[in-house]
Design an enzyme around this catalytic site. Structure first.
Site, PDB file in Angstrom:
ATOM      1  N   HIS A 103       0.839  -1.177   0.000  1.00 41.12           N
ATOM      2  CA  HIS A 103       0.000   0.000   0.000  1.00 41.12           C
ATOM      3  C   HIS A 103       0.881   1.235   0.000  1.00 41.12           C
ATOM      4  O   HIS A 103       1.848   1.284  -0.732  1.00 41.12           O
ATOM      5  CB  HIS A 103      -0.956  -0.057   1.187  1.00 41.12           C
ATOM      6  N   THR A 104       0.560   2.176   0.839  1.00 36.55           N
ATOM      7  CA  THR A 104       1.350   3.401   0.793  1.00 36.55           C
ATOM      8  C   THR A 104       2.757   3.135   1.314  1.00 36.55           C
ATOM      9  O   THR A 104       2.991   3.145   2.507  1.00 36.55           O
ATOM     10  CB  THR A 104       0.693   4.487   1.672  1.00 36.55           C
ATOM     11  N   THR A 105       3.665   2.838   0.395  1.00 38.54           N
ATOM     12  CA  THR A 105       5.042   2.612   0.825  1.00 38.54           C
ATOM     13  C   THR A 105       5.843   3.894   0.714  1.00 38.54           C
ATOM     14  O   THR A 105       6.934   3.983   1.247  1.00 38.54           O
ATOM     15  CB  THR A 105       5.713   1.536  -0.031  1.00 38.54           C
ATOM     16  N   SER A 106       5.349   4.826  -0.067  1.00 38.54           N
ATOM     17  CA  SER A 106       5.989   6.138  -0.084  1.00 38.54           C
ATOM     18  C   SER A 106       4.931   7.169  -0.451  1.00 38.54           C
ATOM     19  O   SER A 106       4.021   6.878  -1.203  1.00 38.54           O
ATOM     20  CB  SER A 106       7.135   6.173  -1.083  1.00 38.54           C
ATOM     21  N   TRP A 210      -0.106   7.895   5.696  1.00 38.34           N
ATOM     22  CA  TRP A 210       1.214   8.567   5.764  1.00 38.34           C
ATOM     23  C   TRP A 210       1.020  10.016   6.161  1.00 38.34           C
ATOM     24  O   TRP A 210       1.226  10.923   5.373  1.00 38.34           O
ATOM     25  CB  TRP A 210       1.879   8.471   4.394  1.00 38.34           C
TER      26      TRP A 210
END
Lengths: 328, 230
Positions: A103-106, A210
């Protein structure tokens, strides 16, 4: 270039307490007079305050994305050198069916610091209006402060899309309160606790939101509240809070000058100094800010965007190589 | 009420627009042990008469439950049904406290419970709860007293009594209603107990083995309010 006002007190060390106090007081008065001209008009929500203004993110270069998106092929030495992929292409998704979902890795579109301080009648929050796309200053009218209800505001730094999702969740909560129609509304403390649980839960699923969130408000009993929640679920409450670069640049100012019984003018002046420092020193920032305040009895007010005066005509800027022997 | 051809199912209406099964469930509440509740600006109090199979031999059945530090209930009717609701309410309060770090507002909890009651009146494979609750609680909007009913309705009261011979208690409460507003917690508790005593009657032990007097064995009192550490 006039020295920043606060450094003047530092030179007077070892003085008896009374004199130091008086000098500080005088300094504060000088400070507020100088800033008085720049107090932004804090009015009730304008059309700008009615929602974030991030442009819809359309992905038109699907073909181009496929080449750059895979992280196995191209490992960048410097993150800024790789163009950001927007949406994972379908073929990649098929290949990875058996693997854990990523998913939101960056983060992609990000906001930088949010600052919040308590003052006498309530709390003040400030941030700039930039949605940065890596190093590019792409969206310059992003409102990163969300009004939850008449007692609370939430500011976010980090991934803007995750903040929009969080805003949706909070709006659902407020709608639920409205439907119950029993006089109970969520207090800032409750919203902070709720967001802690949401963010911690997402982190445990290895799919974080994030964001670094700041929850600020004044509850119906008149108590001010400022809390912070990070993307790992770390949370704390304090009289002054900052996220991202503000932690390093603004909090020292707050530690020195913030008092719980500051007047609104003093608080705004302090906030503007903190914002100015951020604009000078944080590379992904723009000179366009908003202030939001919550005060007991008056509810929430979000200002129109404003810019601060900045000084760039330093001698060293005019002739940069004057003292740079041997450099080009 | 007499038996009729519309009272077999909870999903059958009568021509007069009544659901008899639900009304029979409300009868079960009326036959249960008496419970009295009063509230004023600062506190809310419930007093309940506990039943026992035989006052010499058996224990007295617990019917007042603490849901959370700020909420308590008294149950009248099928106490077993009441325990299920008690478990549900405690769970809801705990969940809310975990997520929001603050006590669940009383009205919302009672509304949820009432909605649960209603579900049981609209499913052919279920039966209505045979229990009425007197729920007292204290939250940011002050102290509250609610009554729920097997039909899924709920009402907020300043003072109420339910269960067998509760009419005598209600008469006492109606007479003394103006005094509740400004009295202290101790006075409020005394009023509740006196109202409960009205429902006991004044003769000696009755034929059915039930007590005629309030004792510490058969009476429970619970209170919430803002002064105590709830």
């Amino acid at each position: 270039f006039p020295l920043p006002h606060w450094s003047r007190t530092r030179t007077t060390s070892g003085e008896p307490g009374g004199e130091r106090e008086r000098e500080r007081e005088g300094e504060r008065r000088r400070w507020t007079r100088r800033q008085a001209a720049m107090i932004p008009q804090s009015s009730l929500p304008s059309h700008i305050a009615s929602g974030p203004h991030v442009s819809p993110f359309t992905n038109s270069n699907a073909g181009l994305q496929a080449d750059h998106r895979s992280e196995d092929i191209h490992v960048p030495a410097n993150a800024a050198s790789v163009p950001f992929a927007v949406a994972p292409s379908t073929e990649h998704a098929e290949v990875n069916l058996g693997e854990p979902r990523k998913h939101t890795t960056s983060p992609y579109v990000t906001g930088n610091s949010v600052l919040a301080i308590k003052y006498k009648e309530g709390v003040l929050m400030a941030c700039d209006m930039l949605g940065a796309y890596g190093s590019t200053k792409r969206y310059k009218s992003v409102q990163r402060v969300f009004k939850v209800n008449e007692t609370t505001i939430v500011g976010a730094s980090g991934e803007i899309s995750d903040f929009q999702y969080i805003s949706n969740l909070l709006e659902e909560l407020t709608t639920q309160d409205f439907c119950y129609d029993d006089g109970c509304t969520l207090s800032p403390k409750e919203i902070h606790a709720y967001l802690c649980r949401v963010l911690y839960n997402r982190r445990n699923k290895m799919d974080p939101l994030w964001n670094s969130l700041v929850v600020a408000g004044v509850d119906t009993a008149g108590e001010s509240f400022i809390g912070s929640v990070g993307m790992l679920g770390t949370s704390y409450t304090d009289s002054h809070v900052a996220t991202s670069f503000g932690n390093y640049l603004s909090r020292p100012l707050f530690r020195e000058f913030q008092r719980d019984d500051m007047s609104l003018e003093e608080a705004i002046a302090l906030m503007q100094e903190a914002l100015r420092v951020l604009f000078y020193r944080d590379k992904t920032s723009i000179n366009k800010f908003i202030l939001a305040k919550v005060s007991g009895g008056e509810g929430v007010a979000i200002s129109k965007p404003f810019a601060l005066d900045t000084k760039w005509d330093l001698k060293a800027f005019v002739n940069p190589s004057k003292h740079a022997v041997g450099s080009w | 009420m007499f038996r009729n051809q519309y009272d077999t199912d909870v999903t059958t209406w009568s021509p007069q627009g009544r659901i008899f099964q639900v009304e029979y469930a409300m009868e079960a509440v009326k036959q249960g042990g008496c419970a009295v509740g009063i509230r004023n600006k600062t506190h809310a109090v419930i007093a309940a008469l506990k039943m026992s199979q035989d006052s010499d031999l058996s224990s007295y059945q617990k019917k007042v439950f603490k849901i959370d530090n700020h909420i308590g209930i008294a149950v009248s009717g099928l106490i077993a049904d009441g325990r299920i609701l008690c478990r549900y309410m405690r769970n809801e309060c705990l969940n809310h406290k975990f997520v929001y770090e603050s006590p669940l507002p009383v009205a919302r909890l009672v509304r949820d419970v009432a909605d649960r009651h209603q579900v049981a009146t609209a499913r052919s494979w279920k039966r209505p709860f045979g229990v009425g609750l007197l729920c007292i609680g204290h939250d940011q909007t002050g102290p509250h007293l609610f009554q729920t009913c097997p039909s899924g309705n709920y009402w907020e009261y300043y003072a109420i009594a339910m269960g067998s011979r509760s009419q005598a208690s209600k008469t006492y409460l109606e007479k003394k209603l103006d005094e509740f507003e400004s009295c202290s917690l101790e006075e409020l508790v005394k009023h509740a107990m006196r109202a409960l005593e009205e429902s006991c009657g004044t003769r000696g032990k009755k034929e059915d083995g039930k007590d005629a007097k309030l004792t510490h064995h058969n009476c429970t009192v619970a209170m919430v309010g803002q002064v105590r550490e709830e």
